[in-house]
Design an enzyme around this catalytic site. Sequence first.
Site, mmCIF file in Angstrom:
data_model
loop_
_atom_site.group_PDB
_atom_site.id
_atom_site.type_symbol
_atom_site.label_atom_id
_atom_site.label_comp_id
_atom_site.label_asym_id
_atom_site.label_seq_id
_atom_site.Cartn_x
_atom_site.Cartn_y
_atom_site.Cartn_z
ATOM 1 C CG HIS A 161 -1.469 -1.005 1.374
ATOM 2 N ND1 HIS A 161 -1.859 -2.430 2.142
ATOM 3 C CD2 HIS A 161 -2.748 -1.016 1.089
ATOM 4 C CE1 HIS A 161 -2.770 -2.691 1.820
ATOM 5 N NE2 HIS A 161 -3.382 -2.669 0.880
ATOM 6 C CD GLN A 199 -9.276 -4.872 -6.316
ATOM 7 O OE1 GLN A 199 -9.925 -5.138 -5.635
ATOM 8 N NE2 GLN A 199 -7.740 -3.651 -5.621
HETATM 9 O O1 PAF Z 1 -7.517 -3.838 -2.694
HETATM 10 C C1 PAF Z 1 -8.791 -3.822 -1.768
HETATM 11 O O2 PAF Z 1 -8.460 -3.432 -0.382
HETATM 12 C C2 PAF Z 1 -9.906 -3.512 -1.867
HETATM 13 O O3 PAF Z 1 -10.797 -4.324 -2.832
HETATM 14 C C3 PAF Z 1 -10.429 -2.462 -2.779
HETATM 15 C C4 PAF Z 1 -10.040 -1.848 -3.788
HETATM 16 C C5 PAF Z 1 -10.279 -1.073 -1.801
HETATM 17 C C6 PAF Z 1 -12.019 -1.401 -2.697
HETATM 18 O O4 PAF Z 1 -12.732 -1.799 -1.221
#
Ligand code: PAF
Length: 281
Positions: free
Chosen positions: A34, A150
């Site tokens: 992150h 995703q």
């Molecule tokens: O990857 C994540 O942490 C989640 O899927 C996201 C993109 C924040 C959506 O809740």
Amino acid sequence: MRVVHTVAEMVSAQREAARPLGLVPTMGALHDGHLSLVRRARGESATVVASIFVNPTQFGPQEDLRAYPRTLERDLALLEKGGADLVFTPQQEDMYPSGFDTWVEVGRLAHRLEGESRPGHFRGVATVVAKLFNIVRPERAYFGQKDAQQVQVIRQLNADLNLGVQVVVAPTVREPDGLAMSSRNVFLSPQERQAAPVLHRSLSLAERMHSQKERNAANIKEAMGRLLQTEPLARLEYVSIATPETLEEMEVIQGPALVSLAVRMGKTRLIDNILLGAQGP
Ligand code: PAF
């Protein structure tokens, strides 16, 4: 760094924010993966917004919503250090007030791979990401390659609904032994944690075979499966070699290919992937 807790506050904060604005959507329990997104956003944006919201609609009934790690104080300290300007931490009732009844349903892409194992997951992801894009109105949004499917689902939704956000994808960040960083790694027992790099080893095997000119996808998948079987704690859910944009399975690898897999280690489900024959994100 300012922390805003409501949708209304976030909307007015973004209206006043310097542009371009970069959004890093997260569910908290932050790790270096992150933080690499925050750093990237920092280098490219006048305002960096991180959201922390454990989105209930992307968890299935048998999944770990209640157990999902929540480490808000620590996350805020990391974001401040990482250079975020604003953190958006809405409550569930604000994001999904009573009577909420609109969903974003991405088609084919969302039903393969993770979509097969986790029905409804991408409906929840697409819905919350569309909401975040509308609330925060970023020029760019940052996601990790670790969640390759995703990323494709979000690209599709962004294009189909003309949301106009530039979707930026950053490389997977790994532990020194190759395990991809994930908020769920904290659930691994010490033995499972020791076994978990087998995912990366099997992806590296695919990479080696590909570099030695193996192009038959079944042969690579079989070799990966055999390697995974050498780890008794690992239960393979799927291994896939697919076209990165459409996620359609390949028989013969021609051009870039996304090799991805899902493995259960006890109660924890791990996913990982690599791109073959491409520059990567
Ligand atoms: O990857 C994540 O942490 C989640 O899927 C996201 C993109 C924040 C959506 O809740």
